[in-house]
Design a protein around this motif. Structure first.
Motif, PDB file in Angstrom:
ATOM      1  N   ASP A  95       0.813  -1.220   0.000  1.00  0.00           N
ATOM      2  CA  ASP A  95       0.000   0.000   0.000  1.00  0.00           C
ATOM      3  C   ASP A  95       0.847   1.271   0.000  1.00  0.00           C
ATOM      4  O   ASP A  95       0.322   2.378  -0.016  1.00  0.00           O
ATOM      5  CB  ASP A  95      -0.967   0.013   1.180  1.00  0.00           C
ATOM      6  N   GLY A  96       2.172   1.123   0.050  1.00  0.00           N
ATOM      7  CA  GLY A  96       3.068   2.265   0.023  1.00  0.00           C
ATOM      8  C   GLY A  96       3.370   2.847   1.398  1.00  0.00           C
ATOM      9  O   GLY A  96       4.216   3.726   1.527  1.00  0.00           O
ATOM     10  N   LEU A  97       2.687   2.363   2.439  1.00  0.00           N
ATOM     11  CA  LEU A  97       2.935   2.858   3.795  1.00  0.00           C
ATOM     12  C   LEU A  97       4.094   2.098   4.433  1.00  0.00           C
ATOM     13  O   LEU A  97       4.321   0.917   4.152  1.00  0.00           O
ATOM     14  CB  LEU A  97       1.671   2.711   4.653  1.00  0.00           C
ATOM     15  N   ILE A  98       4.811   2.784   5.300  1.00  0.00           N
ATOM     16  CA  ILE A  98       5.968   2.191   5.967  1.00  0.00           C
ATOM     17  C   ILE A  98       5.468   1.189   7.007  1.00  0.00           C
ATOM     18  O   ILE A  98       4.781   1.559   7.959  1.00  0.00           O
ATOM     19  CB  ILE A  98       6.836   3.280   6.637  1.00  0.00           C
ATOM     20  N   ASP A  99       5.818  -0.088   6.809  1.00  0.00           N
ATOM     21  CA  ASP A  99       5.372  -1.120   7.749  1.00  0.00           C
ATOM     22  C   ASP A  99       6.504  -1.639   8.635  1.00  0.00           C
ATOM     23  O   ASP A  99       6.251  -2.308   9.635  1.00  0.00           O
ATOM     24  CB  ASP A  99       4.653  -2.263   7.035  1.00  0.00           C
ATOM     25  N   GLU A 100       7.742  -1.324   8.274  1.00  0.00           N
ATOM     26  CA  GLU A 100       8.901  -1.646   9.104  1.00  0.00           C
ATOM     27  C   GLU A 100       9.825  -0.436   9.114  1.00  0.00           C
ATOM     28  O   GLU A 100      10.104   0.146   8.063  1.00  0.00           O
ATOM     29  CB  GLU A 100       9.666  -2.851   8.560  1.00  0.00           C
ATOM     30  N   PHE A 101      10.291  -0.080  10.311  1.00  0.00           N
ATOM     31  CA  PHE A 101      11.107   1.116  10.488  1.00  0.00           C
ATOM     32  C   PHE A 101      12.150   0.764  11.545  1.00  0.00           C
ATOM     33  O   PHE A 101      11.818   0.541  12.701  1.00  0.00           O
ATOM     34  CB  PHE A 101      10.190   2.250  10.942  1.00  0.00           C
ATOM     35  N   THR A 102      13.397   0.681  11.118  1.00  0.00           N
ATOM     36  CA  THR A 102      14.493   0.322  12.018  1.00  0.00           C
ATOM     37  C   THR A 102      15.504   1.452  12.030  1.00  0.00           C
ATOM     38  O   THR A 102      15.888   1.955  10.972  1.00  0.00           O
ATOM     39  CB  THR A 102      15.182  -0.978  11.559  1.00  0.00           C
ATOM     40  N   VAL A 103      15.942   1.848  13.224  1.00  0.00           N
ATOM     41  CA  VAL A 103      16.946   2.900  13.363  1.00  0.00           C
ATOM     42  C   VAL A 103      18.206   2.286  13.966  1.00  0.00           C
ATOM     43  O   VAL A 103      18.133   1.553  14.956  1.00  0.00           O
ATOM     44  CB  VAL A 103      16.447   4.046  14.270  1.00  0.00           C
ATOM     45  N   MET A 104      19.337   2.587  13.367  1.00  0.00           N
ATOM     46  CA  MET A 104      20.627   2.187  13.913  1.00  0.00           C
ATOM     47  C   MET A 104      21.461   3.446  14.110  1.00  0.00           C
ATOM     48  O   MET A 104      21.398   4.369  13.300  1.00  0.00           O
ATOM     49  CB  MET A 104      21.323   1.206  12.990  1.00  0.00           C
ATOM     50  N   VAL A 105      22.223   3.471  15.216  1.00  0.00           N
ATOM     51  CA  VAL A 105      23.021   4.640  15.574  1.00  0.00           C
ATOM     52  C   VAL A 105      24.385   4.184  16.048  1.00  0.00           C
ATOM     53  O   VAL A 105      24.528   3.139  16.675  1.00  0.00           O
ATOM     54  CB  VAL A 105      22.311   5.453  16.693  1.00  0.00           C
ATOM     55  N   ARG A 106      25.390   4.987  15.760  1.00  0.00           N
ATOM     56  CA  ARG A 106      26.745   4.762  16.243  1.00  0.00           C
ATOM     57  C   ARG A 106      27.356   6.098  16.564  1.00  0.00           C
ATOM     58  O   ARG A 106      26.839   7.097  16.088  1.00  0.00           O
ATOM     59  CB  ARG A 106      27.576   3.979  15.220  1.00  0.00           C
ATOM     60  N   PRO A 107      28.391   6.224  17.301  1.00  0.00           N
ATOM     61  CA  PRO A 107      29.081   5.215  18.115  1.00  0.00           C
ATOM     62  C   PRO A 107      28.330   4.980  19.430  1.00  0.00           C
ATOM     63  O   PRO A 107      27.308   5.630  19.707  1.00  0.00           O
ATOM     64  CB  PRO A 107      30.437   5.855  18.389  1.00  0.00           C
ATOM     65  N   LEU A 108      28.856   4.072  20.231  1.00  0.00           N
ATOM     66  CA  LEU A 108      28.214   3.706  21.482  1.00  0.00           C
ATOM     67  C   LEU A 108      27.973   4.920  22.376  1.00  0.00           C
ATOM     68  O   LEU A 108      26.907   5.043  22.985  1.00  0.00           O
ATOM     69  CB  LEU A 108      29.043   2.658  22.226  1.00  0.00           C
ATOM     70  N   SER A 109      28.926   5.849  22.435  1.00  0.00           N
ATOM     71  CA  SER A 109      28.734   7.038  23.278  1.00  0.00           C
ATOM     72  C   SER A 109      27.531   7.852  22.815  1.00  0.00           C
ATOM     73  O   SER A 109      26.799   8.422  23.630  1.00  0.00           O
ATOM     74  CB  SER A 109      29.993   7.907  23.290  1.00  0.00           C
ATOM     75  N   GLY A 110      27.281   7.896  21.521  1.00  0.00           N
ATOM     76  CA  GLY A 110      26.110   8.583  20.985  1.00  0.00           C
ATOM     77  C   GLY A 110      24.824   7.843  21.310  1.00  0.00           C
ATOM     78  O   GLY A 110      23.804   8.458  21.624  1.00  0.00           O
ATOM     79  N   VAL A 111      24.872   6.512  21.243  1.00  0.00           N
ATOM     80  CA  VAL A 111      23.702   5.702  21.581  1.00  0.00           C
ATOM     81  C   VAL A 111      23.329   5.905  23.046  1.00  0.00           C
ATOM     82  O   VAL A 111      22.157   6.066  23.390  1.00  0.00           O
ATOM     83  CB  VAL A 111      23.954   4.207  21.286  1.00  0.00           C
ATOM     84  N   ILE A 112      24.329   5.914  23.913  1.00  0.00           N
ATOM     85  CA  ILE A 112      24.075   6.104  25.348  1.00  0.00           C
ATOM     86  C   ILE A 112      23.473   7.478  25.607  1.00  0.00           C
ATOM     87  O   ILE A 112      22.491   7.610  26.343  1.00  0.00           O
ATOM     88  CB  ILE A 112      25.366   5.881  26.167  1.00  0.00           C
ATOM     89  N   ALA A 113      24.037   8.509  24.989  1.00  0.00           N
ATOM     90  CA  ALA A 113      23.496   9.865  25.156  1.00  0.00           C
ATOM     91  C   ALA A 113      22.065   9.937  24.638  1.00  0.00           C
ATOM     92  O   ALA A 113      21.189  10.553  25.270  1.00  0.00           O
ATOM     93  CB  ALA A 113      24.381  10.878  24.436  1.00  0.00           C
ATOM     94  N   LEU A 114      21.799   9.298  23.511  1.00  0.00           N
ATOM     95  CA  LEU A 114      20.454   9.274  22.943  1.00  0.00           C
ATOM     96  C   LEU A 114      19.487   8.560  23.887  1.00  0.00           C
ATOM     97  O   LEU A 114      18.401   9.069  24.164  1.00  0.00           O
ATOM     98  CB  LEU A 114      20.473   8.587  21.573  1.00  0.00           C
ATOM     99  N   ALA A 115      19.881   7.408  24.395  1.00  0.00           N
ATOM    100  CA  ALA A 115      19.019   6.638  25.302  1.00  0.00           C
ATOM    101  C   ALA A 115      18.693   7.442  26.553  1.00  0.00           C
ATOM    102  O   ALA A 115      17.531   7.480  26.981  1.00  0.00           O
ATOM    103  CB  ALA A 115      19.692   5.316  25.672  1.00  0.00           C
ATOM    104  N   GLU A 116      19.687   8.086  27.129  1.00  0.00           N
ATOM    105  CA  GLU A 116      19.467   8.874  28.347  1.00  0.00           C
ATOM    106  C   GLU A 116      18.537  10.057  28.088  1.00  0.00           C
ATOM    107  O   GLU A 116      17.619  10.326  28.862  1.00  0.00           O
ATOM    108  CB  GLU A 116      20.797   9.341  28.927  1.00  0.00           C
ATOM    109  N   ALA A 117      18.758  10.761  26.975  1.00  0.00           N
ATOM    110  CA  ALA A 117      17.926  11.927  26.661  1.00  0.00           C
ATOM    111  C   ALA A 117      16.495  11.514  26.334  1.00  0.00           C
ATOM    112  O   ALA A 117      15.538  12.167  26.766  1.00  0.00           O
ATOM    113  CB  ALA A 117      18.546  12.711  25.505  1.00  0.00           C
ATOM    114  N   MET A 118      16.329  10.441  25.579  1.00  0.00           N
ATOM    115  CA  MET A 118      14.987   9.973  25.233  1.00  0.00           C
ATOM    116  C   MET A 118      14.256   9.492  26.478  1.00  0.00           C
ATOM    117  O   MET A 118      13.070   9.788  26.657  1.00  0.00           O
ATOM    118  CB  MET A 118      15.062   8.856  24.184  1.00  0.00           C
TER     119      MET A 118
END
Length: 126
Positions: free
Chosen positions: A93-116
């Motif tokens: 149908d053209g709509l997004i049915d799967e959406f995966t986000v990947m982030v690097r480096p680990l220090s950025g992932v940790i900062a993102l997790a804490e802020a979110m």
């Protein structure tokens, strides 16, 4: 340009959410269990727009009519720079049915997790 990219760059959450299938599966870089459903993803998108600073998409991978797209981005969370990619899959149908986000480096992932986590658990967050 993919319509999801256009919506996010315009900071238009309603337009971005409208591109998601009702039963979209969202895989976060910071939690193991996927989120299911359009309305479960909305607050995540609203929060990430607030958390990411200096956000920009760098490139887009995928043919215009392809079901799969990769949107490569860069951003900052506090003093941590990060790079990431939004992997999008559209159903028939053209709509997004799967959406995966990947982030690097680990220090950025940790900062993102804490802020979110701070933003999404704040009772004053609308």
């Amino acid at each position: 340009m993919h319509p999801f990219r256009t919506a996010i760059e315009a900071r238009d959450i309603d337009a971005a959410v409208a591109l998601l299938a009702e039963d979209v599966v969202f895989r976060s870089p910071v939690v193991f269990t996927p989120y299911s459903g359009r309305e479960a993803v909305r607050p995540i998108l609203q929060a990430v727009i607030q958390v990411f600073q200096d956000f920009s998409y760098l490139r887009e991978i995928g043919a215009e009519d392809a079901a799969d797209h990769a949107l490569v981005f860069q951003a900052r969370v506090g003093d941590k720079r990060l790079e990431g990619c939004d992997f999008l899959h559209a159903g028939e149908d053209g709509l997004i049915d799967e959406f995966t986000v990947m982030v690097r480096p680990l220090s950025g992932v940790i900062a993102l997790a804490e802020a979110m986590n701070a933003l999404l658990t704040d009772p004053t967050h609308a």
